[in-house]
Scaffold this motif. Structure first.
Motif, PDB file in Angstrom:
ATOM      1  N   PHE A  73       0.848  -1.190   0.000  1.00 27.89           N
ATOM      2  CA  PHE A  73       0.000   0.000   0.000  1.00 27.89           C
ATOM      3  C   PHE A  73       0.885   1.241   0.000  1.00 27.89           C
ATOM      4  O   PHE A  73       1.844   1.328   0.771  1.00 27.89           O
ATOM      5  N   ILE A  74       0.549   2.181  -0.859  1.00 29.50           N
ATOM      6  CA  ILE A  74       1.239   3.470  -0.872  1.00 29.50           C
ATOM      7  C   ILE A  74       0.289   4.510  -0.281  1.00 29.50           C
ATOM      8  O   ILE A  74      -0.891   4.574  -0.641  1.00 29.50           O
ATOM      9  N   SER A  75       0.802   5.315   0.638  1.00 35.08           N
ATOM     10  CA  SER A  75       0.043   6.434   1.200  1.00 35.08           C
ATOM     11  C   SER A  75       0.997   7.620   1.339  1.00 35.08           C
ATOM     12  O   SER A  75       2.135   7.557   0.849  1.00 35.08           O
ATOM     13  N   ARG A  76       0.564   8.696   2.004  1.00 38.21           N
ATOM     14  CA  ARG A  76       1.359   9.924   1.969  1.00 38.21           C
ATOM     15  C   ARG A  76       1.810  10.350   3.369  1.00 38.21           C
ATOM     16  O   ARG A  76       1.083  10.162   4.347  1.00 38.21           O
ATOM     17  N   TYR A  77       2.994  10.931   3.430  1.00 31.37           N
ATOM     18  CA  TYR A  77       3.408  11.584   4.655  1.00 31.37           C
ATOM     19  C   TYR A  77       2.408  12.692   4.986  1.00 31.37           C
ATOM     20  O   TYR A  77       1.899  13.381   4.093  1.00 31.37           O
ATOM     21  N   GLU A  78       2.145  12.847   6.265  1.00 27.00           N
ATOM     22  CA  GLU A  78       1.166  13.809   6.791  1.00 27.00           C
ATOM     23  C   GLU A  78      -0.280  13.414   6.485  1.00 27.00           C
ATOM     24  O   GLU A  78      -1.205  14.156   6.796  1.00 27.00           O
ATOM     25  N   GLY A  79      -0.482  12.266   5.854  1.00 27.16           N
ATOM     26  CA  GLY A  79      -1.839  11.753   5.710  1.00 27.16           C
ATOM     27  C   GLY A  79      -2.286  11.093   7.000  1.00 27.16           C
ATOM     28  O   GLY A  79      -1.468  10.641   7.809  1.00 27.16           O
ATOM     29  N   TYR A  80      -3.597  11.008   7.192  1.00 25.50           N
ATOM     30  CA  TYR A  80      -4.141  10.376   8.400  1.00 25.50           C
ATOM     31  C   TYR A  80      -5.286   9.452   8.012  1.00 25.50           C
ATOM     32  O   TYR A  80      -6.196   9.848   7.274  1.00 25.50           O
ATOM     33  N   HIS A  81      -5.253   8.222   8.543  1.00 29.77           N
ATOM     34  CA  HIS A  81      -6.277   7.243   8.192  1.00 29.77           C
ATOM     35  C   HIS A  81      -6.854   6.499   9.392  1.00 29.77           C
ATOM     36  O   HIS A  81      -7.673   5.605   9.198  1.00 29.77           O
ATOM     37  N   GLY A  82      -6.435   6.838  10.606  1.00 32.13           N
ATOM     38  CA  GLY A  82      -7.058   6.227  11.767  1.00 32.13           C
ATOM     39  C   GLY A  82      -6.071   5.685  12.773  1.00 32.13           C
ATOM     40  O   GLY A  82      -4.846   5.804  12.613  1.00 32.13           O
TER      41      GLY A  82
ATOM     42  N   ILE B 152       4.876   8.439   0.474  1.00 31.17           N
ATOM     43  CA  ILE B 152       5.434   9.401  -0.472  1.00 31.17           C
ATOM     44  C   ILE B 152       5.120  10.812   0.017  1.00 31.17           C
ATOM     45  O   ILE B 152       4.270  11.007   0.891  1.00 31.17           O
ATOM     46  N   GLU B 153       5.789  11.792  -0.578  1.00 30.16           N
ATOM     47  CA  GLU B 153       5.557  13.183  -0.190  1.00 30.16           C
ATOM     48  C   GLU B 153       4.171  13.641  -0.636  1.00 30.16           C
ATOM     49  O   GLU B 153       3.689  13.249  -1.708  1.00 30.16           O
ATOM     50  N   PRO B 154       3.513  14.468   0.162  1.00 33.90           N
ATOM     51  CA  PRO B 154       2.175  14.955  -0.204  1.00 33.90           C
ATOM     52  C   PRO B 154       2.238  16.133  -1.164  1.00 33.90           C
ATOM     53  O   PRO B 154       3.285  16.787  -1.284  1.00 33.90           O
ATOM     54  N   PRO B 155       1.126  16.446  -1.822  1.00 33.93           N
ATOM     55  CA  PRO B 155       1.080  17.610  -2.712  1.00 33.93           C
ATOM     56  C   PRO B 155       0.843  18.899  -1.913  1.00 33.93           C
ATOM     57  O   PRO B 155      -0.210  19.538  -2.002  1.00 33.93           O
ATOM     58  N   TYR B 156       1.828  19.252  -1.114  1.00 38.76           N
ATOM     59  CA  TYR B 156       1.759  20.405  -0.205  1.00 38.76           C
ATOM     60  C   TYR B 156       2.524  21.535  -0.867  1.00 38.76           C
ATOM     61  O   TYR B 156       3.696  21.766  -0.583  1.00 38.76           O
TER      62      TYR B 156
ATOM     63  N   ALA C 202       2.759  13.709  -9.248  1.00 33.07           N
ATOM     64  CA  ALA C 202       2.298  12.487  -9.905  1.00 33.07           C
ATOM     65  C   ALA C 202       3.480  11.658 -10.395  1.00 33.07           C
ATOM     66  O   ALA C 202       3.483  10.424 -10.272  1.00 33.07           O
ATOM     67  N   ASN C 203       4.489  12.317 -10.921  1.00 32.05           N
ATOM     68  CA  ASN C 203       5.681  11.591 -11.376  1.00 32.05           C
ATOM     69  C   ASN C 203       6.387  10.905 -10.209  1.00 32.05           C
ATOM     70  O   ASN C 203       6.904   9.785 -10.351  1.00 32.05           O
ATOM     71  N   GLU C 204       6.414  11.563  -9.064  1.00 29.01           N
ATOM     72  CA  GLU C 204       7.010  10.951  -7.871  1.00 29.01           C
ATOM     73  C   GLU C 204       6.259   9.675  -7.496  1.00 29.01           C
ATOM     74  O   GLU C 204       6.864   8.655  -7.130  1.00 29.01           O
ATOM     75  N   PHE C 205       4.941   9.743  -7.590  1.00 32.16           N
ATOM     76  CA  PHE C 205       4.107   8.579  -7.289  1.00 32.16           C
ATOM     77  C   PHE C 205       4.429   7.432  -8.246  1.00 32.16           C
ATOM     78  O   PHE C 205       4.654   6.285  -7.831  1.00 32.16           O
ATOM     79  N   ALA C 206       4.485   7.750  -9.529  1.00 29.86           N
ATOM     80  CA  ALA C 206       4.774   6.718 -10.531  1.00 29.86           C
ATOM     81  C   ALA C 206       6.165   6.120 -10.329  1.00 29.86           C
ATOM     82  O   ALA C 206       6.363   4.905 -10.478  1.00 29.86           O
ATOM     83  N   GLN C 207       7.128   6.961  -9.969  1.00 28.01           N
ATOM     84  CA  GLN C 207       8.488   6.476  -9.754  1.00 28.01           C
ATOM     85  C   GLN C 207       8.556   5.498  -8.584  1.00 28.01           C
ATOM     86  O   GLN C 207       9.296   4.505  -8.631  1.00 28.01           O
ATOM     87  N   VAL C 208       7.776   5.757  -7.539  1.00 27.00           N
ATOM     88  CA  VAL C 208       7.765   4.849  -6.389  1.00 27.00           C
ATOM     89  C   VAL C 208       7.160   3.500  -6.786  1.00 27.00           C
ATOM     90  O   VAL C 208       7.649   2.440  -6.390  1.00 27.00           O
TER      91      VAL C 208
END
Length: 437
Positions: free
Chosen positions: A138-147, A176-180, A198-204
């Motif tokens: 699973f890929i998610s983002r730094y500073e994201g929150y899911h519970g 990955i880094e967020p779109p901040y 988006a390119n960062e996401f694809a690269q990961v």
């Protein structure tokens, strides 16, 4: 019971989330009405955060209250296990499916957002076990929150309850880094910044191996991280990448769902259709705890015939009654239209203030999910301690506010009036000036 006795009992026995253990409450709330909360002494507080960005219809909404009362009289509890159903769960699932985008027609209820994310991740595992078993990451983002449950906490990309770094509770989670943009690409064209993210996401995905990546989970607008909106074209690009690499897209709409961004779901705001949508909070205006996973036909066809785990309160009748009443209110009371109107008023007021206040670096967000970025005299983000001082000052002058890092977060109940929105702006600017000037 005397007020002082309540405070003493609180300190002795009640443990509060994200508060120093052993400290008593600063205030004890006693009742609520509209967008206002009242403490034991009758002092009024404008709720500028809808508590935890969840009380979308404010306090004392008679439609939701009456629906829950009627359901208690008719059927206070029935489990959905072992092939048993009940009308409010069936009707609520159908209503949500009709409102959700694309073919997100299948609804799995639970008790809240954390559980909903756990169930979504479980469904992803079941799906790929039938389609391509090598996919498990699973890929998610730094500073994201899911519970705060195991997989949801692992997917979250922030310190949790004082624990340094991202908790590595479960294997297979990548961040990955967020779109901040204010922090990472302030001088870039928003479209170019979105392409970079988006390119960062694809690269990961490519680095990890597309055959191993099962899903990307993210909030349409980052919530606990500071109400951080992405560039307008970000989600279109992410959807295309997910399709290219056969990665399921999970949108965590626990905070953004149910009119918060001016549309029923933020997926509409950004014109993106996920494979799964995670819901909670506003699904009942949080009058009764509830969460849900909504998923599309593609996932449904692969898990058809499988057994999916649940929780005791999946589709609790009281929650389902509250959900149906809340959905009626969102539609019949033109809540989305009110959000757009009041949001415009707040943005105009705060952007005007930012023109002559050097410490307001940015006002951004969507609908009534607005973040205010604060800067010091050197043009650097203020400390989290400074923002918490502002939160404390706001409480002194009668307003509940929240903050994370250098951002103040505004998310009042969605039926707030224009007059009350004016009071909110007044008190926000007063509290900020008291600390920053």
């Amino acid at each position: 019971m005397r007020n002082e006795d309540l405070f003493a009992l609180d300190k002795a026995h009640l443990i509060h989330p994200l508060s120093p253990v052993g400290e008593a409450s600063r205030i004890i709330l006693n009742r609520g009405e509209g967008v206002w909360l009242y403490d034991l002494d009758g002092k009024a507080y404008l709720d500028a955060r809808a508590q935890l960005c969840c009380v979308n219809l404010g306090y004392g909404h008679t439609g939701v209250i009456d629906a829950v009362k009627a359901q208690i009289d008719q059927l206070p509890f029935a489990a959905l296990f072992y092939g048993i159903g009940h009308p409010p769960a069936i009707e609520s699932a159908a209503r949500i499916a009709a409102l959700a985008p694309g073919t997100l027609d299948h609804v799995f209820f639970c008790s809240g957002g954390s559980e909903a994310n756990e169930l979504a991740f479980s469904l992803v595992r079941q799906y790929w076990s039938k389609v391509k078993p090598t996919k498990f990451k699973f890929i998610s983002r730094y500073e994201g929150y899911h519970g705060n449950t195991a997989a949801a906490m692992t997917a979250s990309g922030m310190d949790m309850a004082g624990m340094p770094g991202v908790p590595g509770l479960l294997a297979g989670h990548i961040h990955i880094e967020p779109p901040y943009q204010y922090r990472r690409g302030r001088d870039m064209d928003p479209k170019d910044f979105a392409v970079m993210c988006a390119n960062e996401f694809a690269q990961v995905i490519e680095r990890e191996g597309a055959d191993s990546v099962a899903a990307f989970v993210a909030e349409p607008i980052m919530g606990v991280g500071g109400y951080i909106p992405p560039p307008a074209n970000y989600w279109k690009l992410v959807r295309e990448i997910c399709d290219t690499y056969e990665v399921l897209l999970i949108l965590d709409e626990v905070m953004t769902g149910f009119c918060r961004t001016g549309r029923m779901f933020a997926s509409e705001t950004y014109d993106v259709t996920p494979d799964m949508m995670v819901l909670g909070k506003g699904i009942t205006s949080n009058y009764v705890p509830c969460g849900a996973v909504v998923f599309n036909d593609r996932v449904f066809e692969q898990v058809r015939g499988s057994y999916v785990t649940g929780v005791t309160n999946s589709g609790h009748p009281l929650a389902m009654a509250a959900s149906l009443a809340a959905l009626d209110a969102y539609e019949n009371e033109n809540i989305c239209s009110n959000v757009e109107s009041v949001s415009h008023q707040v943005f105009v007021r705060l952007n005007a203030a930012a023109e002559h206040l050097d410490y307001i670096g940015e006002v951004s967000g969507k609908g009534l999910m607005i973040g205010v970025e604060l800067m010091n005299a050197d043009g650097e983000p203020v400390s989290g301690e400074i923002c918490q001082q502002i939160v404390s000052k706001a409480l002194d002058i009668g307003m509940l506010l929240r903050a994370r890092g250098s951002r103040l977060s505004i998310s009042p109940p969605l039926n707030i009036s224009t007059e009350e929105a004016g009071i909110l702006c007044d008190r926000l600017l007063e509290a900020t000036a008291a600390v920053m000037d």
